[in-house]
Design an enzyme around this catalytic site. Structure first.
Site, PDB file in Angstrom:
ATOM      1  N   HIS A 127       0.594  -0.589  -0.150  1.00  0.00           N
ATOM      2  CA  HIS A 127       0.257  -0.053   0.141  1.00  0.00           C
ATOM      3  C   HIS A 127       0.668   1.804   0.389  1.00  0.00           C
ATOM      4  O   HIS A 127       0.459   2.251  -0.571  1.00  0.00           O
ATOM      5  CB  HIS A 127      -0.745   0.403   1.088  1.00  0.00           C
TER       6      HIS A 127
ATOM      7  N   ASP B 230      -6.344   5.647   1.261  1.00  0.00           N
ATOM      8  CA  ASP B 230      -5.950   4.623   1.015  1.00  0.00           C
ATOM      9  C   ASP B 230      -7.676   4.304   1.023  1.00  0.00           C
ATOM     10  O   ASP B 230      -8.082   3.891   2.202  1.00  0.00           O
ATOM     11  CB  ASP B 230      -5.385   3.443   1.895  1.00  0.00           C
TER      12      ASP B 230
ATOM     13  N   VAL C  64      14.933  -7.807  -1.959  1.00  0.00           N
ATOM     14  CA  VAL C  64      15.878  -6.892  -3.443  1.00  0.00           C
ATOM     15  C   VAL C  64      14.986  -6.128  -3.477  1.00  0.00           C
ATOM     16  O   VAL C  64      13.774  -6.021  -3.674  1.00  0.00           O
ATOM     17  CB  VAL C  64      15.750  -8.021  -4.883  1.00  0.00           C
TER      18      VAL C  64
ATOM     19  N   TRP D  59      -0.655  -6.198  -6.423  1.00  0.00           N
ATOM     20  CA  TRP D  59      -1.479  -5.535  -8.196  1.00  0.00           C
ATOM     21  C   TRP D  59      -0.050  -5.047  -8.355  1.00  0.00           C
ATOM     22  O   TRP D  59       0.367  -4.805  -8.969  1.00  0.00           O
ATOM     23  CB  TRP D  59      -2.526  -4.597  -7.448  1.00  0.00           C
TER      24      TRP D  59
ATOM     25  N   GLU E  72       4.303  -3.402 -11.976  1.00  0.00           N
ATOM     26  CA  GLU E  72       6.025  -3.235 -12.124  1.00  0.00           C
ATOM     27  C   GLU E  72       6.620  -4.045 -13.568  1.00  0.00           C
ATOM     28  O   GLU E  72       6.744  -3.525 -14.454  1.00  0.00           O
ATOM     29  CB  GLU E  72       6.406  -3.744 -11.532  1.00  0.00           C
TER      30      GLU E  72
ATOM     31  N   GLY F 281      -6.177 -12.614  -0.980  1.00  0.00           N
ATOM     32  CA  GLY F 281      -6.504 -11.868  -1.425  1.00  0.00           C
ATOM     33  C   GLY F 281      -6.546 -11.223  -3.164  1.00  0.00           C
ATOM     34  O   GLY F 281      -7.912 -12.340  -3.275  1.00  0.00           O
TER      35      GLY F 281
HETATM   36  C1  UDX Z   1       0.094  -7.126  -0.555  1.00  0.00           C
HETATM   37  C2  UDX Z   1      -0.539  -7.972  -1.369  1.00  0.00           C
HETATM   38  O1  UDX Z   1      -0.504  -9.370  -0.989  1.00  0.00           O
HETATM   39  C3  UDX Z   1      -1.615  -7.239  -2.536  1.00  0.00           C
HETATM   40  O2  UDX Z   1      -2.251  -8.339  -3.376  1.00  0.00           O
HETATM   41  C4  UDX Z   1      -1.945  -6.742  -3.139  1.00  0.00           C
HETATM   42  O3  UDX Z   1      -2.160  -6.328  -4.258  1.00  0.00           O
HETATM   43  C5  UDX Z   1      -1.222  -5.591  -2.076  1.00  0.00           C
HETATM   44  O4  UDX Z   1      -0.926  -5.212  -1.091  1.00  0.00           O
HETATM   45  P1  UDX Z   1       2.492  -7.152  -1.683  1.00  0.00           P
HETATM   46  O5  UDX Z   1       1.574  -8.852  -0.681  1.00  0.00           O
HETATM   47  O6  UDX Z   1       3.535  -6.886  -0.999  1.00  0.00           O
HETATM   48  O7  UDX Z   1       1.242  -7.205  -1.433  1.00  0.00           O
HETATM   49  O8  UDX Z   1       2.263  -7.245  -3.229  1.00  0.00           O
HETATM   50  P2  UDX Z   1       2.745  -5.903  -4.826  1.00  0.00           P
HETATM   51  O9  UDX Z   1       1.519  -5.560  -4.434  1.00  0.00           O
HETATM   52  O10 UDX Z   1       3.520  -6.897  -5.303  1.00  0.00           O
HETATM   53  O11 UDX Z   1       3.703  -5.350  -3.452  1.00  0.00           O
HETATM   54  C6  UDX Z   1       5.141  -5.539  -3.231  1.00  0.00           C
HETATM   55  C7  UDX Z   1       5.517  -4.677  -3.223  1.00  0.00           C
HETATM   56  O12 UDX Z   1       7.338  -4.235  -2.477  1.00  0.00           O
HETATM   57  C8  UDX Z   1       6.288  -3.893  -4.494  1.00  0.00           C
HETATM   58  O13 UDX Z   1       6.272  -2.611  -5.476  1.00  0.00           O
HETATM   59  C9  UDX Z   1       7.696  -5.394  -4.542  1.00  0.00           C
HETATM   60  O14 UDX Z   1       8.685  -4.131  -5.777  1.00  0.00           O
HETATM   61  C10 UDX Z   1       8.051  -4.622  -4.071  1.00  0.00           C
HETATM   62  N1  UDX Z   1       8.772  -5.814  -3.819  1.00  0.00           N
HETATM   63  C11 UDX Z   1       8.648  -6.896  -2.886  1.00  0.00           C
HETATM   64  C12 UDX Z   1      10.308  -4.924  -3.734  1.00  0.00           C
HETATM   65  O15 UDX Z   1      10.750  -4.756  -3.989  1.00  0.00           O
HETATM   66  N2  UDX Z   1      11.232  -6.227  -3.325  1.00  0.00           N
HETATM   67  C13 UDX Z   1      10.747  -7.777  -3.038  1.00  0.00           C
HETATM   68  O16 UDX Z   1      11.613  -8.272  -2.601  1.00  0.00           O
HETATM   69  C14 UDX Z   1       9.773  -7.350  -2.643  1.00  0.00           C
END
Ligand code: UDX
Length: 467
Positions: free
Chosen positions: A23, A120, A342, A362, A367, A382
């Site tokens: 978020h 949000d 990373v 998402w 990305e 989710g």
């Molecule tokens: C959560 C929910 O799981 C997801 O389904 C929803 O859409 C948003 O909230 P998350 O699981 O963390 O998010 O996934 P994602 O939405 O992909 O966001 C992760 C962010 O962290 C991305 O921007 C990604 O670039 C970053 N990230 C993740 C890193 O920079 N390094 C990592 O090793 C892992």
């Protein structure tokens, strides 16, 4: 009133993200887009729920956008000992709810005064009453897909009910405006449950409250979700919903290079599969081992980020224990395993990356769109199955397992993983389509593009709200 360099008045806008990288990341990118348009931005977040990753992201953000000064970060105090729960979901929302009485004085104290607050979606029911009492325009930034927004805002009417005269509707499928009938297994189970639960209550309460917001912004763009966006704006989903404006995909910040990048530099163009499951999702030990074996069996080079810690449940796993004897030896030369984190943006834009095995958060998918990287979708929970559906529909990705079983509920064996990895990495059509989607994304946010127009129109409205 805030003055930019050319002394033209500019709006001052505060952003209130929910906690968690999924978020915070899109909020920071949105703040970057606004700063580039000379809008003054203040970020509000809660203390002490802010995690290390979040504070690092914030400090990186402030160094990338020097026009936004760290003094423009406001932490809401929530030092309330009575918030005593193991449940991170509860803590996340309770933190803001309990901080809401600090919001009124905070929001009225800003100088220059605010033109709007962007919140949000998950905080709508807490925050909108506060902004109404202050007559401050309130906008919602929805950080997942337009399809997920459709599900959320209509969940109180569709969940648990069958539409009577709908012949396509079977027990296994559900009809949601702007999309074909979708399997029930894609919908987060608590939403379908007849028993009251926190997730369902939050989603329904927040969804109903959206009608009272002044506008909904969303990190998507016309070309990839035009049917859902049209349904939301035609009143087919909810009557009286404010305008939904797609303003994504949000462009990433620039990062300095690190050691995973040095390894990628030595790999051939488009040869490496990037494997990551976001900031929260962690697999079972058995599944991690199957995945490791599957990656080795695929014969494709990989960069795999493995979490030592499950973020939602704080039980730590040592890498050695997860992989067992000799695993790390076996992967040497076939791939790079990185612990925990990373800088994904930096990885995704590297020319060596040819595919992304993703949990389908998402942000991760937008990305992949932005960098034109084909996706092997392994949604877990989710919004992720619905998100996987979006990438499949636009031809950017394929599922690791048949979508019917729903993902995340049983162990996928290494043979299947190896086979799908090879199939996806060798799929020329996916690569071609990924290139096209990347161009479309860049056109959408470039001058004259659909999302850029949405952003400019928004700022014009905010200009009228300058006190
Ligand atoms: C959560 C929910 O799981 C997801 O389904 C929803 O859409 C948003 O909230 P998350 O699981 O963390 O998010 O996934 P994602 O939405 O992909 O966001 C992760 C962010 O962290 C991305 O921007 C990604 O670039 C970053 N990230 C993740 C890193 O920079 N390094 C990592 O090793 C892992």
């Amino acid at each position: 009133m805030s003055l930019s360099n050319n002394q033209k008045p500019t709006p001052h806008v505060a952003l209130l993200p929910s906690s968690g990288m999924g978020h915070l990341t899109p909020f920071l990118r949105f703040a970057g887009s606004l700063a580039e348009q000379n809008v003054r931005v203040t970020i509000i977040t809660t203390h002490p729920t802010i995690s290390l990753a979040e504070s690092q992201a914030l400090s990186h953000f402030f160094s990338t956008f020097p026009q936004i000064n760290p003094n423009q970060l406001h932490l809401l105090p929530i030092n309330d000992a009575s918030v005593n729960s193991e449940d991170p979901f509860y803590l996340k929302y309770e933190a803001i709810r309990r901080s809401s009485h600090f919001l009124t004085p905070l929001l009225s104290s800003f100088s220059p005064p605010l033109s709007a607050l962007v919140t949000d979606m998950s905080l709508a029911s807490t925050v909108i009453p506060v902004t109404k009492s202050l007559s401050l325009p309130n906008y919602i930034l929805f950080t997942s897909s337009a399809k997920m927004l459709t599900l959320f805002v209509s969940s109180h009417t569709i969940i648990g009910s069958k539409l009577p005269n709908d012949s396509d509707e079977t027990e296994e499928f559900i009809r949601i405006p702007g999309m074909p009938p979708i399997p029930k297994s894609w919908i987060p189970p608590p939403l379908l449950s007849n028993k009251p639960n926190l997730l369902k209550t939050h989603i329904i309460e927040n969804g109903k409250m959206l009608i009272q917001s002044d506008g909904i912004l969303i990190n998507t763009f016309q070309n990839i979700e035009h049917e859902s966006l049209a349904a939301l704006n035609d009143g087919k989903v909810v009557n009286g919903l404010p305008k939904v404006t797609p303003i994504g995909p949000f462009a990433p910040c620039d990062f300095e290079r690190n050691k995973s990048i040095a390894w990628l530099d030595d790999q051939p163009v488009g040869s490496v599969l990037y494997v990551s499951f976001g900031s929260r999702t962690a697999m079972s030990k058995e599944q991690i081992r199957e995945l490791g074996d599957g990656l080795v069996r695929s014969g494709i080079s990989f960069l795999w980020v493995v979490k030592e810690k499950k973020v939602d449940r704080e039980d730590e796993l040592e890498l050695g224990e997860v992989f067992g004897d000799g695993f790390l030896e076996r992967v040497k030369g076939k791939g790079l395993v990185v612990k925990n984190w990373v800088r994904q943006e930096e990885v995704m834009e590297h020319k060596a990356i040819g595919g992304f095995l993703s949990h389908c958060g998402w942000n991760s998918l937008t990305e992949a769109v932005w960098h034109g990287v084909p996706v092997l979708a392994w949604p877990q929970h989710g919004d992720q199955k619905m998100n996987a559906f979006v990438v499949e529909r636009i031809g950017l990705g394929m599922w690791v397992e048949d979508w019917g079983w729903g993902g995340g509920e049983r162990v996928v064996r290494s043979g299947k993983i190896g086979e799908k990895v090879r199939e996806m990495m060798g799929n020329e059509l996916l690569r071609e389509q990924a290139g096209k989607v990347k161009e479309e994304a860049r056109r959408a946010v470039g001058d004259g593009g659909s999302s850029k127009k949405g952003l400019i129109e928004l700022i014009e409205i905010w200009n009228k709200f300058i006190p």
